[in-house]
Write a protein that holds these residues in place. Structure first.
Motif, PDB file in Angstrom:
ATOM      1  N   LYS A  10       0.844  -1.200   0.000  1.00 28.14           N
ATOM      2  CA  LYS A  10       0.000   0.000   0.000  1.00 28.14           C
ATOM      3  C   LYS A  10       0.872   1.240   0.000  1.00 28.14           C
ATOM      4  CE  LYS A  10      -3.781   2.256   2.465  1.00 28.14           C
ATOM      5  NZ  LYS A  10      -4.731   2.137   3.583  1.00 28.14           N
ATOM      6  N   GLY A  11       0.578   2.181  -0.887  1.00 25.70           N
ATOM      7  CA  GLY A  11       1.366   3.407  -0.955  1.00 25.70           C
ATOM      8  C   GLY A  11       1.109   4.313   0.243  1.00 25.70           C
ATOM      9  N   GLU A  12       1.982   5.294   0.398  1.00 25.49           N
ATOM     10  CA  GLU A  12       1.813   6.238   1.489  1.00 25.49           C
ATOM     11  C   GLU A  12       0.588   7.117   1.269  1.00 25.49           C
ATOM     12  OE1 GLU A  12       5.325   8.424   2.382  1.00 25.49           O
ATOM     13  OE2 GLU A  12       6.644   6.805   1.774  1.00 25.49           O
ATOM     14  N   ALA A  13       0.047   7.570   2.396  1.00 32.68           N
ATOM     15  CA  ALA A  13      -1.127   8.441   2.289  1.00 32.68           C
ATOM     16  C   ALA A  13      -0.758   9.729   1.586  1.00 32.68           C
ATOM     17  CB  ALA A  13      -1.669   8.746   3.682  1.00 32.68           C
ATOM     18  N   SER A  14      -1.601  10.176   0.689  1.00 34.82           N
ATOM     19  CA  SER A  14      -1.364  11.414  -0.054  1.00 34.82           C
ATOM     20  C   SER A  14      -1.995  12.590   0.660  1.00 34.82           C
ATOM     21  CB  SER A  14      -1.968  11.286  -1.453  1.00 34.82           C
ATOM     22  OG  SER A  14      -1.912  12.506  -2.119  1.00 34.82           O
ATOM     23  N   THR A  15      -1.387  13.712   0.440  1.00 31.55           N
ATOM     24  CA  THR A  15      -1.958  14.941   0.994  1.00 31.55           C
ATOM     25  C   THR A  15      -2.644  15.771  -0.066  1.00 31.55           C
ATOM     26  OG1 THR A  15       0.126  16.076   0.627  1.00 31.55           O
ATOM     27  CG2 THR A  15      -0.188  15.017   2.766  1.00 31.55           C
ATOM     28  N   VAL A  16      -2.729  15.259  -1.267  1.00 30.98           N
ATOM     29  CA  VAL A  16      -3.351  16.004  -2.374  1.00 30.98           C
ATOM     30  C   VAL A  16      -4.777  15.526  -2.568  1.00 30.98           C
ATOM     31  CG1 VAL A  16      -3.196  16.623  -4.805  1.00 30.98           C
ATOM     32  CG2 VAL A  16      -1.130  16.225  -3.476  1.00 30.98           C
ATOM     33  N   VAL A  17      -5.681  16.439  -2.673  1.00 26.63           N
ATOM     34  CA  VAL A  17      -7.089  16.089  -2.864  1.00 26.63           C
ATOM     35  C   VAL A  17      -7.315  15.620  -4.286  1.00 26.63           C
ATOM     36  CG1 VAL A  17      -9.444  16.937  -2.791  1.00 26.63           C
ATOM     37  CG2 VAL A  17      -7.774  17.780  -1.166  1.00 26.63           C
ATOM     38  N   GLY A  18      -7.907  14.435  -4.408  1.00 28.30           N
ATOM     39  CA  GLY A  18      -8.224  13.930  -5.736  1.00 28.30           C
ATOM     40  C   GLY A  18      -9.437  14.623  -6.327  1.00 28.30           C
TER      41      GLY A  18
ATOM     42  N   THR B 176     -14.856  14.726   7.290  1.00 33.72           N
ATOM     43  CA  THR B 176     -14.684  13.931   6.074  1.00 33.72           C
ATOM     44  C   THR B 176     -13.861  14.648   5.015  1.00 33.72           C
ATOM     45  OG1 THR B 176     -16.783  14.780   5.187  1.00 33.72           O
ATOM     46  CG2 THR B 176     -16.864  12.732   6.445  1.00 33.72           C
ATOM     47  N   ALA B 177     -13.577  15.914   5.222  1.00 35.63           N
ATOM     48  CA  ALA B 177     -12.817  16.668   4.219  1.00 35.63           C
ATOM     49  C   ALA B 177     -11.328  16.355   4.343  1.00 35.63           C
ATOM     50  CB  ALA B 177     -13.055  18.166   4.395  1.00 35.63           C
ATOM     51  N   VAL B 178     -10.608  16.492   3.238  1.00 36.99           N
ATOM     52  CA  VAL B 178      -9.162  16.268   3.232  1.00 36.99           C
ATOM     53  C   VAL B 178      -8.470  17.509   3.766  1.00 36.99           C
ATOM     54  CG1 VAL B 178      -7.152  15.869   1.790  1.00 36.99           C
ATOM     55  CG2 VAL B 178      -9.283  14.654   1.326  1.00 36.99           C
ATOM     56  N   SER B 179      -7.602  17.321   4.756  1.00 36.29           N
ATOM     57  CA  SER B 179      -6.877  18.434   5.357  1.00 36.29           C
ATOM     58  C   SER B 179      -5.414  18.352   4.954  1.00 36.29           C
ATOM     59  CB  SER B 179      -7.007  18.390   6.884  1.00 36.29           C
ATOM     60  OG  SER B 179      -6.144  19.347   7.481  1.00 36.29           O
ATOM     61  N   SER B 180      -4.804  19.498   4.704  1.00 32.32           N
ATOM     62  CA  SER B 180      -3.395  19.528   4.321  1.00 32.32           C
ATOM     63  C   SER B 180      -2.476  19.459   5.526  1.00 32.32           C
ATOM     64  CB  SER B 180      -3.102  20.811   3.521  1.00 32.32           C
ATOM     65  OG  SER B 180      -3.360  21.946   4.330  1.00 32.32           O
ATOM     66  N   SER B 181      -3.043  19.490   6.751  1.00 35.89           N
ATOM     67  CA  SER B 181      -2.205  19.505   7.945  1.00 35.89           C
ATOM     68  C   SER B 181      -2.493  18.341   8.882  1.00 35.89           C
ATOM     69  CB  SER B 181      -2.413  20.833   8.698  1.00 35.89           C
ATOM     70  OG  SER B 181      -3.767  20.979   9.074  1.00 35.89           O
ATOM     71  N   SER B 182      -3.272  17.361   8.461  1.00 35.76           N
ATOM     72  CA  SER B 182      -3.556  16.207   9.310  1.00 35.76           C
ATOM     73  C   SER B 182      -3.606  14.946   8.461  1.00 35.76           C
ATOM     74  CB  SER B 182      -4.882  16.397  10.055  1.00 35.76           C
ATOM     75  OG  SER B 182      -5.954  16.514   9.142  1.00 35.76           O
ATOM     76  N   GLU B 183      -3.479  13.799   9.151  1.00 34.20           N
ATOM     77  CA  GLU B 183      -3.481  12.509   8.455  1.00 34.20           C
ATOM     78  C   GLU B 183      -4.852  12.215   7.861  1.00 34.20           C
ATOM     79  OE1 GLU B 183      -3.430   8.312  10.418  1.00 34.20           O
ATOM     80  OE2 GLU B 183      -1.338   8.895  10.120  1.00 34.20           O
TER      81      GLU B 183
END
Length: 479
Positions: free
Chosen positions: A128-136, A345-352
């Motif tokens: 499994k790849g590393e978690a991304s911080t970029v919103v798809g 549920t939103a993607v955050s740029s400062s949290s996992e």
């Protein structure tokens, strides 16, 4: 007597003739079947004639193998008969590869495709790849589901805002009043009278018919005029039993009236009724369910109990609304209400962030790395600075202590230490996680050796197996 010179490397059964004797090789030694020739007898006394040759003596025993004589110079004798084939010898060593032949002419291109080969077995599932911080990108909207059965009626929602004022009706102009009162028929000085069916203008009657009365007087008409008239002075009240009462309003204003229960409105009374004194600048008037209230327009409530209570998205395109049952905010666009993501549920740029489906990136992913210089011994590599660590000019072998890894159980990740080597090669010889020593399972079963004046990448695949770490290590030389 000359020495016998037997042939070299004889085969079993080979024969050789020497001095009128036939010799045969039995695989080990040369043997002959003839006995030795006896010595010549001495010359008898008296000079007699030579006696006859005596009979051949019996064959003596085979003599021992004589020493190899010197090489003779006589003519080559006739070839002996071929001996019996010897046993097959051992296979000799393979000869060296011959030279490659010339390339043959190119064959004509085939126009018939060859048959498709069988499908290979499925490869092992990758890590499994590393978690991304970029919103798809948002996926396409799925088809609308079937309409469910009608649920019970929801609770009555809050009263909506006051609607916009309707269009103004046609104004009632002075000319309309004049027409209604038959003013065009009036002459100068006449007064308005009621005939019983319409308004009429008459001359003001002479004395006896117009009477002045004070407040509280009762009066009935005793005059003989067709249109009896009573004149009421300002500040008085009167009870009248006559058919018609004429009042000249030019002599009155509102201060002359006693309001009683029929009040007239003033600006001050409107302000009081609307609680204007509690309003702040730029606030708007709202109804709170029991009274007028002044609120900040930015805090206007758009609350609905459920999505079924939302109004038409086409009519209210661009509007926003809160749906209490969903705990979410919606906006109207494209004829439908679209749900906005909550913070949970939103993607955050400062949290996992954990993704539960595949993630695709159209333009690639960039990862931050950190640089270390002159490292030696236990070196802390902070994973909050990235998973790639670059070491320049190391002064000794390194024990990599990976801190702030934060790897969840049953998850895996990859960590890399890149060493830009000097004249003396250095290696990552041990691994710690948060200061706790780990066992490195090196590729091939042995620790690698660094490359002097090269660049070596030490890669570690880390698995958190129920709280215990499995570390797989390898080194790639990029000299």
């Amino acid at each position: 007597m000359s020495n016998i010179d037997f042939p070299n490397s004889p085969n079993n059964g080979d024969t050789y003739t020497f001095d009128s004797k036939l010799w045969t090789y039995d695989g080990e030694k040369w043997e002959t079947s003839g006995g030795s020739k006896g010595q010549k007898g001495e010359v008898g006394p008296g000079g007699g004639e030579k006696g006859e040759v005596g009979p051949t003596g019996a064959t003596g025993p085979t003599g021992g193998k004589g020493e190899k004589g010197e090489t003779g110079t006589g003519a080559t004798g006739a070839a002996g008969a071929s001996g019996v084939d010897g046993d097959k010898g051992q296979k000799g060593e393979s000869g060296g590869a011959g030279l490659q032949g010339n390339v043959g002419p190119t064959g004509a291109d085939s126009t018939v495709p060859g048959p498709a080969g069988p499908q290979g077995p499925a490869g092992a599932k990758g890590e499994k790849g590393e978690a991304s911080t970029v919103v798809g990108p948002a996926g396409p909207q799925g088809p609308a589901g079937a309409t469910g059965s009608t649920g019970p009626a929801g609770a009555t929602g809050d009263k909506g805002e006051v609607g916009a004022s309707g269009p103004s009706g046609s104004s009632y102009a002075n000319s309309d009043v004049n027409t209604h009162l038959n003013q065009p028929t009036a002459s100068s000085g006449q007064i308005l009278s009621w005939t019983g069916s319409e308004y009429d203008w008459i001359d003001e009657p002479a004395g006896g018919v117009v009477q002045s009365v004070s407040g509280g007087d009762g009066l009935h008409n005793s005059g003989t005029a067709q249109h009896p008239v009573i004149y009421i002075s300002p500040g008085t009240g009167i009870g009248v039993t006559t058919t018609t009462v004429f009042v000249r309003m030019s002599d009155f204003d509102t201060d002359s009236l006693t309001e009683g229960s029929n009040k007239y409105y003033t600006d001050a009374r409107v302000n009081t009724h609307l609680n204007q004194s509690s309003a702040a600048a730029n606030e708007v008037l709202s109804w709170n369910g029991s009274d007028y209230d002044w609120v900040d327009p930015k805090l206007t409530t758009f609350l609905y109990s459920s999505t079924s209570d939302l109004p038409s998205a086409s009519t209210y395109h661009g509007a926003i609304a809160h749906v209490h049952a969903e705990g979410a905010l919606y906006f109207a666009h494209g004829g439908s209400w679209n749900k906005l993501a909550n913070d949970s549920t939103a993607v955050s740029s400062s949290s996992e962030t954990t993704f539960t489906a595949d993630v695709k990136f159209d333009t690639g992913v960039e990862e931050k790395f950190h640089t270390y210089s002159s490292s030696s011994g236990v070196t802390s590599f902070d994973c909050n600075n990235g998973h790639v660590h670059y070491v320049t000019s190391p002064s000794g072998d390194i024990t990599a202590n990976f801190t702030n890894l934060g790897l969840t159980a049953e998850y895996t990740t990859n960590l890399t230490v890149i060493i830009n080597q000097g004249a003396t090669a250095r290696e990552v010889t041990a691994v710690q996680i948060g200061g706790s020593a780990q066992t490195i399972n090196w590729q091939g079963g042995s620790a690698p050796t660094g490359t002097a004046n090269g660049i070596d990448a030490f890669s570690f695949t880390i698995l958190n197996d129920g709280g215990s770490y499995v570390v797989l290590g390898q080194m790639v030389d990029f000299t």
